[in-house]
Design a protein around this motif. Sequence first.
Motif, short mmCIF file in Angstrom:
data_model
loop_
_atom_site.label_atom_id
_atom_site.label_comp_id
_atom_site.label_asym_id
_atom_site.label_seq_id
_atom_site.Cartn_x
_atom_site.Cartn_y
_atom_site.Cartn_z
N SER A 58 0.83 -1.20 0.00
CA SER A 58 0.00 0.00 0.00
C SER A 58 0.87 1.25 0.00
CB SER A 58 -0.93 -0.01 1.21
OG SER A 58 -1.72 1.16 1.25
N GLY A 59 1.88 1.27 0.86
CA GLY A 59 2.78 2.42 0.91
C GLY A 59 3.54 2.61 -0.39
N LEU A 60 4.01 1.51 -0.98
CA LEU A 60 4.73 1.59 -2.26
C LEU A 60 3.82 2.12 -3.36
CD1 LEU A 60 6.82 -1.71 -2.21
CD2 LEU A 60 7.69 0.63 -2.10
N ALA A 61 2.58 1.68 -3.37
CA ALA A 61 1.64 2.16 -4.39
C ALA A 61 1.38 3.65 -4.23
CB ALA A 61 0.32 1.39 -4.30
N GLN A 62 1.24 4.10 -2.98
CA GLN A 62 1.00 5.52 -2.74
C GLN A 62 2.17 6.38 -3.19
OE1 GLN A 62 -1.77 7.01 -1.64
NE2 GLN A 62 -2.87 5.07 -1.47
N SER A 63 3.39 5.93 -2.90
CA SER A 63 4.57 6.74 -3.24
C SER A 63 4.95 6.60 -4.71
CB SER A 63 5.75 6.33 -2.36
OG SER A 63 6.11 4.97 -2.58
N THR A 64 4.74 5.43 -5.30
CA THR A 64 5.19 5.17 -6.67
C THR A 64 4.18 5.59 -7.71
OG1 THR A 64 6.45 3.25 -5.86
CG2 THR A 64 6.08 3.40 -8.23
N PHE A 65 2.89 5.35 -7.45
CA PHE A 65 1.88 5.58 -8.48
C PHE A 65 0.95 6.76 -8.18
CE2 PHE A 65 2.52 0.85 -8.40
CZ PHE A 65 3.31 0.80 -9.53
N HIS A 66 0.77 7.09 -6.91
CA HIS A 66 -0.21 8.12 -6.55
C HIS A 66 0.41 9.44 -6.10
CE1 HIS A 66 -3.15 5.02 -7.11
NE2 HIS A 66 -2.77 4.33 -6.06
N GLY A 67 1.73 9.54 -6.18
CA GLY A 67 2.38 10.83 -5.94
C GLY A 67 2.42 11.31 -4.52
N HIS A 68 2.68 10.41 -3.55
CA HIS A 68 2.80 10.80 -2.15
C HIS A 68 4.26 10.62 -1.70
CE1 HIS A 68 -1.42 11.38 -1.74
NE2 HIS A 68 -1.72 10.11 -1.92
N PRO A 69 5.10 11.63 -1.91
CA PRO A 69 6.52 11.50 -1.59
C PRO A 69 6.80 11.38 -0.10
CG PRO A 69 6.01 13.78 -2.14
CD PRO A 69 4.77 12.97 -2.44
N GLY A 70 5.82 11.69 0.75
CA GLY A 70 6.04 11.62 2.18
C GLY A 70 6.18 10.20 2.71
N ILE A 71 5.80 9.22 1.93
CA ILE A 71 5.94 7.82 2.35
C ILE A 71 7.33 7.35 1.94
CG2 ILE A 71 5.03 5.47 2.16
CD1 ILE A 71 2.33 6.62 1.61
N THR A 72 8.25 7.43 2.87
CA THR A 72 9.66 7.15 2.60
C THR A 72 10.03 5.74 3.04
OG1 THR A 72 10.32 8.00 4.76
CG2 THR A 72 10.19 9.59 2.94
N GLU A 73 11.23 5.36 2.67
CA GLU A 73 11.77 4.06 3.08
C GLU A 73 11.83 3.95 4.60
OE1 GLU A 73 16.15 1.95 3.22
OE2 GLU A 73 15.60 3.04 1.40
N GLU A 74 12.27 5.00 5.24
CA GLU A 74 12.40 4.97 6.70
C GLU A 74 11.04 4.86 7.38
OE1 GLU A 74 13.72 4.67 10.39
OE2 GLU A 74 14.92 4.50 8.55
N LEU A 75 10.04 5.56 6.84
CA LEU A 75 8.69 5.48 7.40
C LEU A 75 8.15 4.05 7.29
CD1 LEU A 75 6.11 6.81 8.55
CD2 LEU A 75 5.42 7.24 6.18
#
Length: 230
Positions: A58-75
């Motif tokens: 879910s986090g990967l989809a948000q950051s990769t496809f939906h443009g949410h840069p705040g979901i980082t690897e550390e998070l």
Amino acid sequence: MQEAVSAEPSWACRWRTVSTPPSRPPLLTAGSQLEGGGTSVTMAGELEGSKPLSGLLSGLAQSTFHGHPGITEELLRSQLYSEVPAEEFRPFLEKMRGLLKSIAYADMDFNQLEAFLTAQTKKQGGITADQAAVISKFWKSHKTKIKESLINQSRWENSLKTMNWRVDLKSQSKHLDQINVPVAIVELELGKSGQESECLCLEFDEVKLNQILKKLSEVEDSINTLTNPA
């Protein structure tokens, strides 16, 4: 007084700007219901485990496809795999990101997905059967949204978002013979997903409207010829 026959009686032709506020990334908090697999994460799991994987996808989809840069690897690591060292989590994260990208960019149907995941379980350094099951469930639930997001990102120009229309009788005109003549008023809302829209208001008399309808009929015939060859 101006009379009107309207498809939507409460609608009035007007110029307007519609703003769609950007959505906020979901919070990946322990114990919360994460989008994707419906799994409640109460503690970090090992990389081989399938429990936190739906949240990770879910986090990967948000950051990769939906443009949410705040979901980082550390998070993602701190919320889902806090017991896993960063140097071990990073390759696992990139592997899952790569799998998700391969599935999304190929727009895999469910048969292609099952064949792809089965192959991944058999290759050295691939994924487990449990992880394949989680990925399959996630893709089946999120395929449509991810596809729509990729399509929106690939558009260079505005697209039609909504259309409204009504029929009016002209009450004012430079030419007397055009007063009380019925005209079609069409309002088009144009824009890109997540950005402000613009409104284009068009007016057609009977002649112009018939020309437009004829052209649209020709377009429909061309599409039918291409999609239903003899």
